[in-house]
Write a protein that holds these residues in place. Structure first.
Motif, short mmCIF file in Angstrom:
data_model
loop_
_atom_site.label_atom_id
_atom_site.label_comp_id
_atom_site.label_asym_id
_atom_site.label_seq_id
_atom_site.Cartn_x
_atom_site.Cartn_y
_atom_site.Cartn_z
N ALA A 204 -31.00 11.76 16.29
CA ALA A 204 -29.82 12.54 16.68
C ALA A 204 -30.06 13.16 18.05
N MET A 205 -28.96 13.45 18.75
CA MET A 205 -29.05 14.00 20.11
C MET A 205 -29.17 15.52 20.02
N ASP A 206 -29.94 16.12 20.90
CA ASP A 206 -29.99 17.58 21.03
C ASP A 206 -28.56 18.09 21.24
N ILE A 207 -28.13 19.03 20.39
CA ILE A 207 -26.74 19.50 20.45
C ILE A 207 -26.39 20.09 21.82
N VAL A 261 -26.01 28.70 14.72
CA VAL A 261 -26.56 28.19 15.98
C VAL A 261 -25.66 27.10 16.56
N ALA A 262 -25.17 26.20 15.72
CA ALA A 262 -24.31 25.11 16.20
C ALA A 262 -23.00 25.66 16.75
N CYS A 263 -22.42 26.65 16.07
CA CYS A 263 -21.18 27.27 16.55
C CYS A 263 -21.42 27.92 17.90
N TYR A 264 -22.54 28.61 18.02
CA TYR A 264 -22.88 29.24 19.30
C TYR A 264 -23.01 28.18 20.39
N ALA A 265 -23.69 27.09 20.06
CA ALA A 265 -23.93 26.04 21.07
C ALA A 265 -22.62 25.42 21.55
#
Lengths: 269, 269
Positions: A204-207, A261-265
């Protein structure tokens, strides 16, 4: 204003909405079937009302009747005053917040309505733990996500524990259920959302890289239950796989932390 | 290899390390005083051993003795085989993971050792909830933080619940206690760390902006307990106040979610 009524009989039929609150299996069946959910504590009750949920009744200890006088007037629903011992006998636990409200559910929006209005969504697969559902809603709402889509087997965001852990975010963040899974995900991609599956897999790719390359707009973040993660079918339905890089030999985050963390990113490219 | 011993008497003194595990107040006193902590479940036991903790003994149901044969050989500690009913009677709960180990604590490093070796730290004030402590460790370890400093009134990272929620991250992420609070924070800033206090207050700077301007290196993230947040004394000791911008009228994140987002923000400038 409806005058509060003192109730002393635990079998009083007017207390039926509040019976056996600790019987999770029973309440999971009963509450959605009867269009009911429980709000616990002054803050959560106020937020549920403010979000437009009709109140069926409240169960209060005497001191809370004074404190929540304005709520009682505004809601116009029956108020039952009980001693703490009676509350415990009816509900099955010590109601330490002293205030419970039986609230009415509102019809959920269709997924299409959310998809038309949102910039960014969280999509959950099989997150069937009430604490995790509540925590994901709290984080997603705080971090600027516009709505949540649930697979058919996700837990109920209006279950008492979910509501409490979410700090009422289940009232402010719109959500809908996808009836078919994973086929319903086509509706998400069909509406122009880029569906990003969160997975710890190396390929998977770094978000952060994904967001740098393609931006964080019209993005739907797909997350699975802790432990098992996303099913192969859900992974296959995504446009891309993304991961949060990890250190110290830790292989996964709790689903609520991963979602935060994903939402922040994606909201701060 | 030490041959496992079947125990049938719940009052057998060899089971003393495992008694009354659900009595939180008792275990909080007893475990640090006796240099003891509990590891629960195969995965956590293996991680505790791999981190160098000496094993005092294990309490296993029969099927786990086979599964953990290599652990039994490696550790060379007494192994007590018990029926599930006996385990429940001794510990006070149903040990559904079927394996418990009484482990020995190692001396904690001095704060100075951590400060000398770390690039980025998390500093916790009065986080006295075992679930939150465990969740903060898991997130901080996963997101590349090098260590944790605890105020004197933080909960024990080696309490059973903390260990479990951390998924063993309490073994891989070094931590130390600051003896004096908040004066001990001077040691952090004195070692050249920029001490960033997380607060939802409006006058705090967006954490992303802070990191853009000054980078994320030699940074210590200071977080307080949920609800009350950081004390004014701790806020005053910080070099700067930072916040995670929030939406939907949500005014705070759970401390573990806030820590995860902040760790992500400083490790990926």
């Amino acid at each position: 204003m409806t005058a509060p009524v003192t109730v002393t009989d635990p079998d009083d039929p007017r207390l039926r909405d509040y019976t056996a609150l600790t019987d999770v299996a029973l309440r999971r069946r009963r509450e959605p079937a009867e269009g009911l959910f429980m709000a616990e504590g002054e803050k959560v009750i106020r937020r549920a009302l403010a979000a437009g949920h009709p109140m069926r009744s409240m169960l209060l200890s005497a001191r809370w009747a004074e404190q929540m006088r304005d709520v009682i007037e505004e809601a116009g629903a029956p108020v039952y005053l009980v001693e703490p011992e009676l509350a415990e006998r009816v509900t099955g636990y010590h109601v330490h917040r002293g205030a419970l409200a039986a609230m009415g559910r509102l019809p959920l929006p269709e997924p299409g309505e959310l998809l038309a209005a949102a910039r960014r969504l969280v999509v959950l697969e099989a997150v069937n733990d009430h604490t995790n559902i509540g925590a994901v809603f709290r984080g997603a709402a705080a971090l600027g996500i516009d709505g949540v889509l649930l697979s058919p087997d996700c837990a109920d965001p209006l279950y008492r524990r979910s509501v409490k852990v979410s700090m009422g975010a289940v009232f402010s963040l719109p959500y809908a259920r996808l009836e078919r899974w994973p086929h319903g995900l086509r509706e998400v991609t069909g509406a122009g959302f880029r569906l990003l599956a969160l997975t710890p897999q190396e390929r998977a790719m770094d978000i952060a890289e994904e967001v740098r390359e393609r931006g964080g707009d019209r993005v739907a973040l797909l997350l699975g239950a802790e432990g098992s993660g996303l099913t192969p079918r859900a992974l296959a339905a995504a446009d891309a796989w993304v991961r949060i890089p990890m250190a110290h030999g830790i292989d996964s985050l709790n689903v609520a932390a991963a979602a935060a963390v994903a939402c922040y990113a994606v909201t701060r490219p």
